[in-house]
Design a protein around this motif. Structure first.
Motif, PDB file in Angstrom:
ATOM      1  N   ASP A 108       0.761  -0.927   0.227  1.00 50.45           N
ATOM      2  CA  ASP A 108       0.347   0.080  -0.013  1.00 50.45           C
ATOM      3  C   ASP A 108       1.003   1.086  -0.009  1.00 50.45           C
ATOM      4  O   ASP A 108       1.924   1.497   0.721  1.00 50.45           O
ATOM      5  CB  ASP A 108      -1.344  -0.091   1.317  1.00 50.45           C
ATOM      6  CG  ASP A 108      -1.912   1.124   1.381  1.00 50.45           C
ATOM      7  OD1 ASP A 108      -2.454   1.441  -0.144  1.00 50.45           O
ATOM      8  OD2 ASP A 108      -2.557   1.389   2.023  1.00 50.45           O
ATOM      9  N   LYS A 109       0.536   2.103  -0.984  1.00 44.08           N
ATOM     10  CA  LYS A 109       1.124   3.421  -0.902  1.00 44.08           C
ATOM     11  C   LYS A 109       2.501   3.732  -1.346  1.00 44.08           C
ATOM     12  O   LYS A 109       2.898   4.556  -1.558  1.00 44.08           O
ATOM     13  CB  LYS A 109       1.235   3.925   0.821  1.00 44.08           C
ATOM     14  CG  LYS A 109       0.201   4.384   1.114  1.00 44.08           C
ATOM     15  CD  LYS A 109      -0.373   5.071   3.001  1.00 44.08           C
ATOM     16  CE  LYS A 109      -1.282   5.994   2.715  1.00 44.08           C
ATOM     17  NZ  LYS A 109      -1.102   6.350   3.983  1.00 44.08           N
ATOM     18  N   GLU A 110       2.707   2.725  -2.165  1.00 45.18           N
ATOM     19  CA  GLU A 110       3.667   2.346  -2.661  1.00 45.18           C
ATOM     20  C   GLU A 110       3.675   2.678  -4.243  1.00 45.18           C
ATOM     21  O   GLU A 110       3.041   2.982  -4.785  1.00 45.18           O
ATOM     22  CB  GLU A 110       3.945   0.760  -3.189  1.00 45.18           C
ATOM     23  CG  GLU A 110       5.526   0.326  -4.163  1.00 45.18           C
ATOM     24  CD  GLU A 110       6.667   0.229  -3.354  1.00 45.18           C
ATOM     25  OE1 GLU A 110       7.742   0.574  -3.543  1.00 45.18           O
ATOM     26  OE2 GLU A 110       6.509   0.827  -1.868  1.00 45.18           O
ATOM     27  N   LYS A 111       5.224   3.747  -4.115  1.00 43.80           N
ATOM     28  CA  LYS A 111       6.021   4.786  -5.662  1.00 43.80           C
ATOM     29  C   LYS A 111       5.660   3.272  -6.418  1.00 43.80           C
ATOM     30  O   LYS A 111       6.499   2.547  -6.051  1.00 43.80           O
ATOM     31  CB  LYS A 111       6.361   5.479  -5.518  1.00 43.80           C
ATOM     32  CG  LYS A 111       6.859   6.327  -4.042  1.00 43.80           C
ATOM     33  CD  LYS A 111       5.508   7.428  -4.645  1.00 43.80           C
ATOM     34  CE  LYS A 111       4.836   8.046  -3.128  1.00 43.80           C
ATOM     35  NZ  LYS A 111       4.344   9.247  -3.347  1.00 43.80           N
ATOM     36  N   ILE A 112       5.867   3.718  -7.854  1.00 48.18           N
ATOM     37  CA  ILE A 112       5.305   3.267  -9.245  1.00 48.18           C
ATOM     38  C   ILE A 112       5.480   3.838 -10.207  1.00 48.18           C
ATOM     39  O   ILE A 112       4.695   5.118 -10.320  1.00 48.18           O
ATOM     40  CB  ILE A 112       3.958   2.699  -9.472  1.00 48.18           C
ATOM     41  CG1 ILE A 112       4.382   1.257 -10.280  1.00 48.18           C
ATOM     42  CG2 ILE A 112       2.453   2.726  -9.469  1.00 48.18           C
ATOM     43  CD1 ILE A 112       3.081   0.286 -10.818  1.00 48.18           C
ATOM     44  N   GLU A 113       6.424   3.463 -10.874  1.00 53.54           N
ATOM     45  CA  GLU A 113       6.153   4.200 -12.817  1.00 53.54           C
ATOM     46  C   GLU A 113       6.194   3.012 -13.856  1.00 53.54           C
ATOM     47  O   GLU A 113       7.093   2.360 -13.609  1.00 53.54           O
ATOM     48  CB  GLU A 113       8.116   4.851 -12.763  1.00 53.54           C
ATOM     49  CG  GLU A 113       7.861   5.643 -11.800  1.00 53.54           C
ATOM     50  CD  GLU A 113       9.558   6.780 -11.855  1.00 53.54           C
ATOM     51  OE1 GLU A 113      10.364   5.742 -12.602  1.00 53.54           O
ATOM     52  OE2 GLU A 113      10.329   7.047 -11.253  1.00 53.54           O
ATOM     53  N   PHE A 114       5.520   3.625 -14.458  1.00 54.72           N
ATOM     54  CA  PHE A 114       5.515   3.309 -15.770  1.00 54.72           C
ATOM     55  C   PHE A 114       5.439   3.492 -17.087  1.00 54.72           C
ATOM     56  O   PHE A 114       4.632   4.506 -16.955  1.00 54.72           O
ATOM     57  CB  PHE A 114       3.551   1.494 -15.374  1.00 54.72           C
ATOM     58  CG  PHE A 114       3.370   2.715 -15.228  1.00 54.72           C
ATOM     59  CD1 PHE A 114       1.508   2.508 -16.023  1.00 54.72           C
ATOM     60  CD2 PHE A 114       2.433   3.041 -13.367  1.00 54.72           C
ATOM     61  CE1 PHE A 114       0.730   3.477 -15.488  1.00 54.72           C
ATOM     62  CE2 PHE A 114       1.394   3.516 -13.414  1.00 54.72           C
ATOM     63  CZ  PHE A 114       0.381   3.727 -14.357  1.00 54.72           C
ATOM     64  N   ARG A 115       4.715   2.947 -17.693  1.00 50.43           N
ATOM     65  CA  ARG A 115       4.467   3.441 -19.484  1.00 50.43           C
ATOM     66  C   ARG A 115       3.255   2.857 -20.106  1.00 50.43           C
ATOM     67  O   ARG A 115       2.751   1.745 -19.408  1.00 50.43           O
ATOM     68  CB  ARG A 115       5.498   2.920 -20.617  1.00 50.43           C
ATOM     69  CG  ARG A 115       6.938   3.381 -20.516  1.00 50.43           C
ATOM     70  CD  ARG A 115       7.595   2.688 -21.018  1.00 50.43           C
ATOM     71  NE  ARG A 115       8.030   1.437 -20.540  1.00 50.43           N
ATOM     72  CZ  ARG A 115       9.056   0.416 -20.897  1.00 50.43           C
ATOM     73  NH1 ARG A 115       9.784   0.666 -22.078  1.00 50.43           N
ATOM     74  NH2 ARG A 115       9.276   0.015 -20.464  1.00 50.43           N
ATOM     75  N   ILE A 116       2.208   3.861 -20.302  1.00 49.46           N
ATOM     76  CA  ILE A 116       1.156   3.573 -20.933  1.00 49.46           C
ATOM     77  C   ILE A 116       0.501   3.550 -22.111  1.00 49.46           C
ATOM     78  O   ILE A 116       1.253   4.787 -22.420  1.00 49.46           O
ATOM     79  CB  ILE A 116      -0.057   3.212 -19.825  1.00 49.46           C
ATOM     80  CG1 ILE A 116      -1.661   3.859 -20.108  1.00 49.46           C
ATOM     81  CG2 ILE A 116       0.069   4.706 -19.613  1.00 49.46           C
ATOM     82  CD1 ILE A 116      -1.830   2.958 -19.317  1.00 49.46           C
ATOM     83  N   LEU A 117      -0.160   2.644 -23.233  1.00 51.16           N
ATOM     84  CA  LEU A 117      -0.384   3.891 -24.172  1.00 51.16           C
ATOM     85  C   LEU A 117      -1.439   4.332 -24.131  1.00 51.16           C
ATOM     86  O   LEU A 117      -2.733   4.757 -23.408  1.00 51.16           O
ATOM     87  CB  LEU A 117      -0.889   1.983 -25.216  1.00 51.16           C
ATOM     88  CG  LEU A 117      -0.674   2.403 -26.920  1.00 51.16           C
ATOM     89  CD1 LEU A 117       0.756   2.561 -26.880  1.00 51.16           C
ATOM     90  CD2 LEU A 117      -1.298   1.081 -27.567  1.00 51.16           C
ATOM     91  N   ASN A 118      -0.973   5.716 -25.395  1.00 47.70           N
ATOM     92  CA  ASN A 118      -2.445   6.663 -25.143  1.00 47.70           C
ATOM     93  C   ASN A 118      -2.969   6.207 -26.830  1.00 47.70           C
ATOM     94  O   ASN A 118      -2.626   5.657 -27.611  1.00 47.70           O
ATOM     95  CB  ASN A 118      -1.266   8.395 -25.214  1.00 47.70           C
ATOM     96  CG  ASN A 118      -0.660   8.061 -26.532  1.00 47.70           C
ATOM     97  OD1 ASN A 118      -0.525   7.707 -27.031  1.00 47.70           O
ATOM     98  ND2 ASN A 118       0.019   9.493 -26.006  1.00 47.70           N
ATOM     99  N   ASN A 119      -4.063   7.267 -26.989  1.00 51.09           N
ATOM    100  CA  ASN A 119      -4.847   6.940 -27.944  1.00 51.09           C
ATOM    101  C   ASN A 119      -3.870   6.935 -29.577  1.00 51.09           C
ATOM    102  O   ASN A 119      -4.575   6.800 -30.661  1.00 51.09           O
ATOM    103  CB  ASN A 119      -5.515   8.065 -27.816  1.00 51.09           C
ATOM    104  CG  ASN A 119      -7.199   7.848 -29.014  1.00 51.09           C
ATOM    105  OD1 ASN A 119      -7.473   6.557 -29.304  1.00 51.09           O
ATOM    106  ND2 ASN A 119      -7.522   9.371 -28.995  1.00 51.09           N
TER     107      ASN A 119
END
Length: 635
Positions: free
Chosen positions: A271-282
């Motif tokens: 819980d409340k962990e920081k995360i960085e990730f990539r996500i596809l946009n339109n």
């Protein structure tokens, strides 16, 4: 006189006169009406008992039951009466003519009477002054008795003359005998005024919370674990991804857009962990998001929802990656200008997901104009003016009057596009590039070819501008190196240009950093009390990140001082073995991610004089840079 009897309550008090004579004061209070109500109450009780006795099932049961069972029933009846009097609900029951047969004390007090006997035997016409309410109540009660159906949880609002308002949860149940004939109606009210006010406050609070979420600068996503889909998205996250909500709210729709290499980051997150990730946009591009995860549990401590608070860090990632690429390139630079430019072109092409990059420089030799081209595919070409103007589409950038990057599509000049060897080689649909200013002259360009028309982001502009600056600096470095006869002087000029590059990059990073850090400190110092916990925690993370970036920039500035012999060492006797082991431990995580191994074999204690901070930086770079430049899984 008329033969009627009256009941009086008599009070007697003995008095002594001034002459010491004994006298008696008698006070008579007329209680005839009260006695009349009591008689009515007893008559109704008798009628009720007669009704009970008239029901065959009960009469037959009494004949077959012993006195002990009858006693238990009576005891149960008294307990029921006690329950009715002690529960907080308002309870009353009426006969088929809507005359009160009974009620509990709470009901009597609610209507403004002290005793239950003040209610029994009367109708609402004598008890409730508000005509409209009285008619409405009687219609509902008659409807229940006529239809024989029960009405549950009807919310009613009662207003009083003193300004009070009561909210009641009403239930009306028809009273039937053994032959299923309706004999009356039972009414119960629950006072839900406090609950109603609490609900209204909660709704207002939720409305303010929703307003805060909708206007938040953070993107918010709420994921339902059981349904395995997104159930809430605020406008910010939709604008970041440029997607419609329905595309994200389908089953597992959110996770399908996440980069495959980042999916493992979502497993077993605390819980409340920081995360960085990539996500596809339109637009089909991956953007970087960073934020915290908040897990929501039900009353049995079972995870039901996961809420993400996210912000776009794509620009920062571009800076980091570009800085890393440029640092790596400059460390690998040689005296070969052409090879160095090719390294920069490959880095630019990689960062923009392009397919081919060109550096074109216009030169005049013996009065003739030539165009020298370096490609990201390790080619070096020279064309004369006529061939360049007839066959090279990129000449359009020399006609621009601005230094800012622009996108040109192949269809703008179809005939020239067909003759261009670079467009035909990869079947490019678009070219993105800019002119490079060199000594106040626009005589070179940088351009990137794309097989598909790209969605030009702000980050693209940053990459092209910084790469152009790096190319120009490298070109100048090469020219200086070429023109110098003395090797020492040549090395000094090269170092000067490297220092200029570091200073330039530091300046480019420091300018936005000052604004970010300044406004973050301003919000935390003067407006923290007006912000909620999550926004304050986000601002603190920005502050921490800014401080780390500031340290990095300061380190870059410090490194530039090496060339000017302005560094002062703080040498102390320390254990060098401990420092080496500490540095290796700090880099093991990065090595593990790249499936690499670091082997360390040194003596346990090596004591010597050295500057701990400086040597740590040297060791970190000495071990850390090969981790990046060497292939994955290599030891």
């Amino acid at each position: 006189k008329e033969g009627h009897f009256f009941y009086f309550e008599l009070k007697r008090k003995e008095l002594i006169s001034e002459r010491y004579q004994e006298k008696v004061l008698l006070i008579f209070k007329d209680i005839s009406n009260q006695k009349k109500v009591e008689r009515s109450y007893h008559e109704l009780q008798n009628q009720f008992e007669e009704t009970i006795n008239s029901i065959p099932e009960i009469r037959f049961w009494k004949l077959l039951s012993d006195k002990r069972q009858v006693h238990l029933v009576n005891q149960s009846y008294r307990m029921l009466q006690n329950v009715i009097e002690t529960i907080p609900h308002l309870i009353a029951w009426k006969d088929i003519n809507l005359t009160y047969l009974g009620c509990n004390k709470n009901y009597a007090h609610f209507l403004g009477f002290e005793n239950v006997v003040d209610i029994i035997g009367k109708t609402d016409e004598k008890l409730i002054k508000n005509k409209n309410r009285r008619i409405s109540l009687n219609q509902k009660e008659v409807n229940v008795m006529v239809t024989g159906s029960t009405e549950y949880h009807l919310i009613e609002n009662w207003s009083f003359k003193d300004g009070r308002t009561k909210w009641l949860d009403a239930n009306r149940i028809p009273i039937k005998d053994s032959n299923n004939i309706v004999r009356g109606v039972l009414i119960s009210y629950e006072d839900i005024t406090d609950k109603k006010h609490t609900q209204e406050q909660l709704e207002r609070s939720e409305e303010r919370y929703r307003s805060l979420i909708d206007t938040s600068s953070m993107g918010i996503v709420e994921y339902d674990v059981k349904k395995k889909k997104v159930v809430f998205l605020n406008p910010k996250i939709l604008s970041l991804l440029d997607l419609e909500a329905r595309k994200l709210k389908v089953r597992k729709g959110f996770y399908k857009l996440i980069h495959p290499k980042d999916l493992h980051k979502f497993y077993n997150l605390p819980d409340k962990e920081k995360i960085e990730f990539r996500i596809l946009n339109n637009s089909g591009n991956y953007i970087w998001l960073r934020g915290s995860i908040i897990k929501i549990y039900d009353e049995v401590n079972k995870l039901i929802k996961i809420r993400f608070w996210l912000k776009n860090i794509t620009e920062r990632k571009i800076y980091e990656k570009l800085s890393e690429e440029l640092s790596s390139n400059f460390l690998n630079f040689t005296a070969d200008f052409q090879k160095n430019i090719q390294l920069l072109l490959k880095s630019c092409c990689k960062l923009l997901n392009g397919d081919l990059a060109l550096y074109i420089r216009k030169e005049i030799v013996d009065g003739k104009e030539f165009y020298k081209i370096v490609t990201s595919e390790n080619e070096y070409l020279v064309y004369d003016l006529d061939f360049f103007q007839e066959n090279i589409f990129a000449q359009i950038f020399f006609q621009e009057s601005t230094e800012f990057p622009k996108l040109h599509k192949r269809r703008e000049n179809p005939s020239l596009s067909k003759r261009d060897p670079f467009i035909e080689r990869i079947d490019a649909k678009a070219i993105y590039g800019k002119q490079i200013r060199s000594q106040n002259k626009l005589n070179s360009i940088l351009c990137i070819f794309f097989k598909q028309i790209p969605n030009i982001l702000k980050e693209f502009q940053i990459v092209v501008i910084l790469t152009s600056d790096a190319i120009e600096i490298e070109r100048r470095r090469w020219e200086v190196q070429k023109s110098l006869e003395d090797q020492n002087k040549s090395l000094n000029e090269i170092n000067k240009l490297k220092t200029e590059l570091l200073s330039r990059i530091s300046h480019e990073l420091k300018t936005p950093l000052i604004s970010i850090k300044g406004f973050t400190d301003l919000l935390l110092n003067f407006h923290q009390d007006n912000l909620d916990y999550y926004i304050v925690s986000i601002l603190k993370e920005i502050q921490k990140g800014s401080n780390r970036l500031e340290v990095l920039i300061r380190s870059m500035i410090e490194s530039s001082k090496l060339d000017k012999d302005r560094v002062r060492l703080n040498r102390k006797k320390e254990n060098l073995s401990f420092l080496i082991e500490y540095c290796v431990d700090a880099l093991r995580t990065r090595a593990n991610l790249r499936q690499q191994k670091i082997s360390l074999e040194i003596p346990e204690n090596i004591y010597t004089l050295f500057d701990k901070e400086r040597i740590y930086e040297v060791l970190y770079n000495l071990i850390g840079i090969p981790l990046i430049t060497h292939p994955i899984t290599e030891q």
